[in-house]
Write a protein that holds these residues in place. Structure first.
Motif, PDB file in Angstrom:
ATOM      1  N   GLU A 316      17.458  53.643  25.657  1.00  0.00           N
ATOM      2  CA  GLU A 316      18.885  54.050  25.359  1.00  0.00           C
ATOM      3  C   GLU A 316      18.902  54.261  24.004  1.00  0.00           C
ATOM      4  N   PRO A 317      19.419  55.397  23.793  1.00  0.00           N
ATOM      5  CA  PRO A 317      19.034  55.727  22.181  1.00  0.00           C
ATOM      6  C   PRO A 317      19.640  54.371  21.058  1.00  0.00           C
ATOM      7  N   PRO A 318      18.625  54.845  20.274  1.00  0.00           N
ATOM      8  CA  PRO A 318      18.672  53.854  19.095  1.00  0.00           C
ATOM      9  C   PRO A 318      19.692  53.385  17.590  1.00  0.00           C
ATOM     10  N   SER A 319      19.913  52.823  17.993  1.00  0.00           N
ATOM     11  CA  SER A 319      21.073  51.968  16.961  1.00  0.00           C
ATOM     12  C   SER A 319      20.635  52.819  15.758  1.00  0.00           C
ATOM     13  N   PHE A 320      21.789  52.751  14.587  1.00  0.00           N
ATOM     14  CA  PHE A 320      21.720  52.723  12.847  1.00  0.00           C
ATOM     15  C   PHE A 320      22.661  52.130  11.890  1.00  0.00           C
ATOM     16  N   VAL A 321      21.809  51.345  10.974  1.00  0.00           N
ATOM     17  CA  VAL A 321      23.084  51.404   9.965  1.00  0.00           C
ATOM     18  C   VAL A 321      22.095  52.126   8.307  1.00  0.00           C
ATOM     19  N   ALA A 322      22.463  51.567   7.805  1.00  0.00           N
ATOM     20  CA  ALA A 322      22.400  51.930   6.103  1.00  0.00           C
ATOM     21  C   ALA A 322      22.849  50.802   5.390  1.00  0.00           C
ATOM     22  N   GLY A 323      21.565  50.079   5.734  1.00  0.00           N
ATOM     23  CA  GLY A 323      21.377  48.413   4.635  1.00  0.00           C
ATOM     24  C   GLY A 323      21.036  48.697   2.791  1.00  0.00           C
ATOM     25  N   THR A 324      21.807  47.841   2.732  1.00  0.00           N
ATOM     26  CA  THR A 324      21.513  47.942   1.262  1.00  0.00           C
ATOM     27  C   THR A 324      21.112  46.150   0.557  1.00  0.00           C
ATOM     28  N   ASP A 325      20.393  46.369  -0.893  1.00  0.00           N
ATOM     29  CA  ASP A 325      19.995  45.149  -0.758  1.00  0.00           C
ATOM     30  C   ASP A 325      20.389  44.159  -0.665  1.00  0.00           C
ATOM     31  N   ASN A 326      21.931  44.319   0.130  1.00  0.00           N
ATOM     32  CA  ASN A 326      21.466  42.475   0.591  1.00  0.00           C
ATOM     33  C   ASN A 326      21.674  43.035   1.886  1.00  0.00           C
ATOM     34  N   PHE A 327      21.792  43.694   2.815  1.00  0.00           N
ATOM     35  CA  PHE A 327      20.646  43.505   3.967  1.00  0.00           C
ATOM     36  C   PHE A 327      18.654  43.027   4.082  1.00  0.00           C
ATOM     37  N   TRP A 328      18.353  43.538   2.936  1.00  0.00           N
ATOM     38  CA  TRP A 328      16.994  43.177   2.620  1.00  0.00           C
ATOM     39  C   TRP A 328      16.666  42.036   1.887  1.00  0.00           C
ATOM     40  N   ALA A 329      18.217  41.714   1.373  1.00  0.00           N
ATOM     41  CA  ALA A 329      17.820  40.161   0.977  1.00  0.00           C
ATOM     42  C   ALA A 329      17.430  39.207   2.569  1.00  0.00           C
ATOM     43  N   ILE A 330      18.365  39.844   3.257  1.00  0.00           N
ATOM     44  CA  ILE A 330      18.304  38.768   4.154  1.00  0.00           C
ATOM     45  C   ILE A 330      16.771  39.288   4.461  1.00  0.00           C
ATOM     46  N   THR A 331      16.503  40.132   5.624  1.00  0.00           N
ATOM     47  CA  THR A 331      14.892  39.978   6.062  1.00  0.00           C
ATOM     48  C   THR A 331      13.661  39.605   5.156  1.00  0.00           C
ATOM     49  N   ARG A 332      14.095  39.064   3.442  1.00  0.00           N
ATOM     50  CA  ARG A 332      12.943  37.801   2.919  1.00  0.00           C
ATOM     51  C   ARG A 332      12.590  37.026   3.489  1.00  0.00           C
ATOM     52  N   TYR A 333      13.961  36.345   4.591  1.00  0.00           N
ATOM     53  CA  TYR A 333      13.621  35.200   5.061  1.00  0.00           C
ATOM     54  C   TYR A 333      13.045  35.512   6.390  1.00  0.00           C
ATOM     55  N   ASN A 334      12.592  37.046   7.168  1.00  0.00           N
ATOM     56  CA  ASN A 334      12.265  36.431   8.617  1.00  0.00           C
ATOM     57  C   ASN A 334      12.163  38.613   8.516  1.00  0.00           C
ATOM     58  N   TRP A 335      10.888  39.210   8.396  1.00  0.00           N
ATOM     59  CA  TRP A 335      11.264  40.298   7.624  1.00  0.00           C
ATOM     60  C   TRP A 335      11.545  41.349   9.155  1.00  0.00           C
ATOM     61  N   SER A 336      12.666  41.505   9.557  1.00  0.00           N
ATOM     62  CA  SER A 336      12.929  42.550  10.658  1.00  0.00           C
ATOM     63  C   SER A 336      14.146  42.344  10.538  1.00  0.00           C
ATOM     64  N   ALA A 337      14.632  44.146  10.981  1.00  0.00           N
ATOM     65  CA  ALA A 337      15.696  43.988  11.476  1.00  0.00           C
ATOM     66  C   ALA A 337      16.963  43.999  11.694  1.00  0.00           C
ATOM     67  N   TYR A 338      16.119  43.519  12.914  1.00  0.00           N
ATOM     68  CA  TYR A 338      16.675  43.001  14.236  1.00  0.00           C
ATOM     69  C   TYR A 338      16.731  41.971  14.084  1.00  0.00           C
ATOM     70  N   TYR A 339      16.291  39.992  13.109  1.00  0.00           N
ATOM     71  CA  TYR A 339      16.979  39.511  12.663  1.00  0.00           C
ATOM     72  C   TYR A 339      18.068  39.681  11.395  1.00  0.00           C
ATOM     73  N   ALA A 340      17.980  40.179  10.598  1.00  0.00           N
ATOM     74  CA  ALA A 340      18.830  40.456   9.822  1.00  0.00           C
ATOM     75  C   ALA A 340      20.174  41.089  10.523  1.00  0.00           C
ATOM     76  N   MET A 341      19.960  41.713  11.358  1.00  0.00           N
ATOM     77  CA  MET A 341      21.232  42.532  12.085  1.00  0.00           C
ATOM     78  C   MET A 341      21.997  41.132  13.141  1.00  0.00           C
ATOM     79  N   ALA A 342      20.869  40.081  13.028  1.00  0.00           N
ATOM     80  CA  ALA A 342      21.376  38.572  14.839  1.00  0.00           C
ATOM     81  C   ALA A 342      21.584  38.104  13.376  1.00  0.00           C
ATOM     82  N   VAL A 343      21.885  38.151  12.357  1.00  0.00           N
ATOM     83  CA  VAL A 343      22.328  36.615  10.642  1.00  0.00           C
ATOM     84  C   VAL A 343      23.351  37.613  11.116  1.00  0.00           C
ATOM     85  N   ILE A 344      24.020  39.090  10.783  1.00  0.00           N
ATOM     86  CA  ILE A 344      24.824  39.216  10.035  1.00  0.00           C
ATOM     87  C   ILE A 344      25.863  38.742  11.057  1.00  0.00           C
TER      88      ILE A 344
END
Length: 360
Positions: A316-344
């Motif tokens: 299916e077509p992908p989903s998109f978001v515009a991540g800020t520095d706080n999105f980036w901070a969550i990915t320091r825990y696990n280098w994955s956009a999927y991980y960050a969005m699951a947390v959010i």
């Protein structure tokens, strides 16, 4: 008149019977002996391990060379660790909806609501001190270990020794990283006066309820309950404070959203240019608009840097978001956009349910 038995034939029959685990001449069958499995190899008498020990005690004079060497001699190579660290032989296509469903499940949501209720004062204290919202802290702990239910059953010294000295071939070599983590494990055990052989964690050496690597424990763990020691296995206040401190130290900004809604430009050079930095915020809102991305009104007013984050959905077509520095901070825990969005999204779900509960 019967034929005389052939001596050679009798000899062959005896050999066949013996090989099958039976005795000739009418004796009862005897079970074949089962091989005794040999224990996993240890790390004694290896030159690379001896060199590691010498370098370790040179850097950390507080460590006793004999104690470290004895501990590593008792460490054991773990084949399961070597298997688990490898990528799947046939990796499935990335699918955000499938990934999301693994972490926004009934158990995590139920336990998350209870965890937030039972630890509200510590979550509030952490938010006031470090600026990290309670919903983000609670969600990370839920994603990592379901609030302490799944912290790993490997001896940390076994897991880290396996990956430090016998990292499997077939993927990029990370043995240097795991040697550093093994060094941190010994330093941590000595500092906290814990028997290094008793510390357990994941197959990658992550420890406790927040699954900190030993180096992260040394750098970011805090004693929030003030009892004089840091315990990320049993002290929930310490876990809460340590997660908040980790995020703050990795760029979390108080009051900043994690992301904004966005429609990407059509497939082509502009989209490729926006996706090139991956999850690192690199573009202003105006720069994104110039390349054809349509941000939400709030995103258009945002003065900081943004990343166009792509979340694939299989066929299916992908989903998109515009991540800020706080999105980036969550990915320091696990280098994955999927991980960050699951947390959010888990955090948002828990916050909504808590609001409903408070209203009742």
């Amino acid at each position: 008149m019967s034929a005389t038995p052939n001596p050679l034939r009798r000899h062959l029959a005896a050999l066949i019977a013996a090989a099958a685990g039976t005795l000739v001449l009418g004796q009862a069958p005897v079970a074949a002996a089962q091989p005794v499995p040999s224990p996993p190899p240890g790390y004694e008498r290896r030159d690379d391990v001896s060199a590691f020990v010498r370098q370790l005690v040179e850097r950390h004079p507080e460590l006793d060379e004999e104690v470290v060497a004895t501990a590593l001699a008792d460490a054991r190579y773990q084949p399961q660790v070597a298997r688990l660290i490898m990528p799947a032989a046939s990796p499935a296509a990335k699918n955000w909806k499938v990934y999301r469903s693994r972490f926004l499940d009934t158990l995590r949501v139920r336990e998350g609501v209870a965890f937030w209720r039972d630890n509200a004062r510590w979550l509030q204290a952490a938010e006031e001190r470090w600026g990290v919202p309670a919903q983000v802290i609670v969600a990370i702990i839920g994603v990592e270990t379901i609030y302490g239910r799944q912290t790993g059953g490997f001896r940390a010294i076994d897991a880290l020794s396996t990956l430090a000295f016998d990292f499997p071939r077939g993927r990029s070599d990370r043995s240097a990283f795991f040697r550093d983590e093994l060094e941190a494990l010994f330093t941590l055990a000595a500092r906290d006066r814990v028997n290094v052989m008793t510390i357990k964690g994941s197959y990658a050496g992550a420890l406790g309820m927040p699954q900190f690597m030993p180096s992260s424990w040394l750098k970011f763990a805090v004693d929030l309950d003030g009892d004089g020691r840091i315990d990320l296995h049993r002290s929930v206040p310490d876990v809460i404070g340590s997660v908040a401190n980790f995020l703050a130290a990795n760029g979390w900004q108080r009051g900043l959203p994690t992301h904004f809604d966005v429609l990407p430009p059509p497939e082509g050079p502009d989209r490729e240019a926006l996706l090139a930095p991956d999850i690192l915020p690199s573009f202003g809102a105006a720069q994104m608009a110039e390349r054809g991305a349509s941000l939400s009104p709030a995103g258009q007013q945002y003065a900081g840097r943004l990343a166009l984050v792509e979340l694939r959905n299989g066929v299916e077509p992908p989903s998109f978001v515009a991540g800020t520095d706080n999105f980036w901070a969550i990915t320091r825990y696990n280098w994955s956009a999927y991980y960050a969005m699951a947390v959010i999204e888990l955090g948002q779900t828990l916050a909504s349910l808590r609001t409903v509960a408070d209203g009742r």
